[in-house]
Write a protein that holds these residues in place. Sequence first.
Motif, PDB file in Angstrom:
ATOM      1  N   SER A   1     -62.707  40.677 -45.367  1.00 44.26           N
ATOM      2  CA  SER A   1     -62.361  39.795 -44.255  1.00 44.26           C
ATOM      3  C   SER A   1     -60.928  39.305 -44.355  1.00 44.26           C
ATOM      4  CB  SER A   1     -63.322  38.596 -44.230  1.00 44.26           C
ATOM      5  OG  SER A   1     -64.659  39.028 -44.064  1.00 44.26           O
ATOM      6  N   ALA A   2     -60.505  38.948 -45.568  1.00 45.92           N
ATOM      7  CA  ALA A   2     -59.139  38.457 -45.754  1.00 45.92           C
ATOM      8  C   ALA A   2     -58.114  39.522 -45.395  1.00 45.92           C
ATOM      9  CB  ALA A   2     -58.950  37.997 -47.197  1.00 45.92           C
ATOM     10  N   LEU A   3     -58.352  40.765 -45.821  1.00 46.16           N
ATOM     11  CA  LEU A   3     -57.399  41.839 -45.565  1.00 46.16           C
ATOM     12  C   LEU A   3     -57.354  42.229 -44.096  1.00 46.16           C
ATOM     13  CD1 LEU A   3     -58.163  43.974 -48.732  1.00 46.16           C
ATOM     14  CD2 LEU A   3     -56.066  42.720 -48.264  1.00 46.16           C
ATOM     15  N   ILE A   4     -58.500  42.250 -43.436  1.00 47.55           N
ATOM     16  CA  ILE A   4     -58.532  42.557 -42.002  1.00 47.55           C
ATOM     17  C   ILE A   4     -57.764  41.492 -41.224  1.00 47.55           C
ATOM     18  CG2 ILE A   4     -60.042  42.708 -39.982  1.00 47.55           C
ATOM     19  CD1 ILE A   4     -62.126  44.014 -41.814  1.00 47.55           C
ATOM     20  N   THR A   5     -57.953  40.231 -41.600  1.00 49.74           N
ATOM     21  CA  THR A   5     -57.235  39.148 -40.931  1.00 49.74           C
ATOM     22  C   THR A   5     -55.736  39.309 -41.077  1.00 49.74           C
ATOM     23  OG1 THR A   5     -59.091  37.628 -41.322  1.00 49.74           O
ATOM     24  CG2 THR A   5     -56.950  36.644 -40.818  1.00 49.74           C
ATOM     25  N   VAL A   6     -55.287  39.664 -42.272  1.00 47.99           N
ATOM     26  CA  VAL A   6     -53.852  39.857 -42.510  1.00 47.99           C
ATOM     27  C   VAL A   6     -53.313  41.013 -41.665  1.00 47.99           C
ATOM     28  CG1 VAL A   6     -52.147  40.590 -44.226  1.00 47.99           C
ATOM     29  CG2 VAL A   6     -53.830  38.840 -44.803  1.00 47.99           C
ATOM     30  N   ASP A   7     -54.060  42.111 -41.587  1.00 52.18           N
ATOM     31  CA  ASP A   7     -53.631  43.255 -40.769  1.00 52.18           C
ATOM     32  C   ASP A   7     -53.438  42.849 -39.306  1.00 52.18           C
ATOM     33  OD1 ASP A   7     -53.524  45.122 -42.794  1.00 52.18           O
ATOM     34  OD2 ASP A   7     -55.626  45.704 -42.582  1.00 52.18           O
ATOM     35  N   LEU A   8     -54.389  42.116 -38.770  1.00 50.54           N
ATOM     36  CA  LEU A   8     -54.317  41.699 -37.368  1.00 50.54           C
ATOM     37  C   LEU A   8     -53.165  40.726 -37.136  1.00 50.54           C
ATOM     38  CD1 LEU A   8     -58.120  41.282 -36.567  1.00 50.54           C
ATOM     39  CD2 LEU A   8     -56.614  43.190 -35.973  1.00 50.54           C
ATOM     40  N   LEU A   9     -52.935  39.839 -38.095  1.00 52.37           N
ATOM     41  CA  LEU A   9     -51.815  38.907 -37.967  1.00 52.37           C
ATOM     42  C   LEU A   9     -50.476  39.647 -38.010  1.00 52.37           C
ATOM     43  CD1 LEU A   9     -52.964  35.897 -40.191  1.00 52.37           C
ATOM     44  CD2 LEU A   9     -52.684  35.924 -37.699  1.00 52.37           C
ATOM     45  N   GLU A  10     -50.365  40.657 -38.858  1.00 50.76           N
ATOM     46  CA  GLU A  10     -49.127  41.431 -38.918  1.00 50.76           C
ATOM     47  C   GLU A  10     -48.891  42.197 -37.617  1.00 50.76           C
ATOM     48  OE1 GLU A  10     -48.577  42.282 -43.704  1.00 50.76           O
ATOM     49  OE2 GLU A  10     -49.606  43.765 -42.461  1.00 50.76           O
ATOM     50  N   ALA A  11     -49.946  42.730 -37.030  1.00 50.94           N
ATOM     51  CA  ALA A  11     -49.804  43.412 -35.744  1.00 50.94           C
ATOM     52  C   ALA A  11     -49.345  42.433 -34.662  1.00 50.94           C
ATOM     53  CB  ALA A  11     -51.133  44.060 -35.340  1.00 50.94           C
TER      54      ALA A  11
END
Length: 408
Positions: free
Chosen positions: A61-71
């Motif tokens: 969950s933490a990594l998916i959130t970071v990916d979406l924030l970077e996008a």
Amino acid sequence: MVVGLVVTVLGNRLIDGGFEALTAAGAITVTTLVVVSSLSTVSVMAFPAYARWLKKFSPDSALITVDLLEALLSLVAILVTLAAPQYGTAAVVAYVLIDLFLAPVSDIAEEFYGAKLADYGEDEALAFNSSLYALLGLLGLVVASPLGAVLSGLSTVVLLAANVVLSLAGAAFRGYARSRAPMPPAIDADDEEFTMTGERLPWRQFLHDLLASGPASPLLSLALDLVGELTGRLLFLWVAARAAMEPHAAMGLVLAVFGAAATLGPLLGRRLRGRWDTGPVLRVTALLSLVNALVLLAQVLYGSAGFASGIAFVFVNVMLNRSRMVVLETHRQVFFKGTQFSRIMSWSYSFGAVGTLIGLQIGYWLHTVDDPTYTLALVAFAWLAIAAVVNSSRRREAAPGPPDGYLR
């Protein structure tokens, strides 16, 4: 999940390559590079706090959130650039500044994955670390970083758009992995074990971690990262300036060589660790790094240092650095368990960040970009000191120490 990690890192390396090339071309000042790099180390210093926070959540969950924030951040930067093209470079700088405080999540998650594999044995952890870093070196540094350097010369919009695609792809791969094999919170530990500012962690425990952890000591991480930064970004700019080609292309070539070395380094580390223990590996690689620094220093002093000699130094230096990194990381994952591993790991990153910050400032004030003579002399002395210290403690392999709480 590993595929998602690789894809996400590709986006980060793409942006890093573009940033380096914009600096080499003069669009971003060296001072800005130093400031950004310094802030990057500040975020790494907070690794114990990150670990304390991340342990409460699933790494997925933490990594998916970071990916979406970077996008999302990349899309905002694109809109700013399209609305006001004169601020295109500033938008890239702003993105990098904000992303500095998201990037540590991926590093900590990778450590936790490796630690879980270490439960099955050192060979599994060593294979995972060496393979992952080799793959990241090949795709992230041989392909993505030089590509980012080239794209930055075309358009910062294209550079940022490519990062959007890679970030969304990383989130998609992670989401698929989570649906097939969800990972629970990384570790069950007391908050005090991750304390960065000393809420409850006893000083005796802290000093034990620093002085009795052998090759895994955070103090060694500080020394290695200090020397690594002295031979890092600022020296890359000096090497790129020696090339008889356009700055974007020159930095792209330097980054490609860096990537090739970063690909081979973990594989070399795996071979060395299969032959020797961690201590001898550190001594041998430190002495080889010393020789490498002295060779380039002699060429600089005699006025014969050019782009080819600079590239050769970068290749050998990075390959040895990456081999040390994978050996030390595996040693840490295998030798320490539970909350002790998390504490040693996070403090190692924090002390390494301090070393990076010190090395960056020293390199800047020694004017490495213009003349690396004093920097290389300091690097040679540092490697000699590291080799001597490691050799003097060759009989003291890292001790797990007393159970957590014993020194309270």
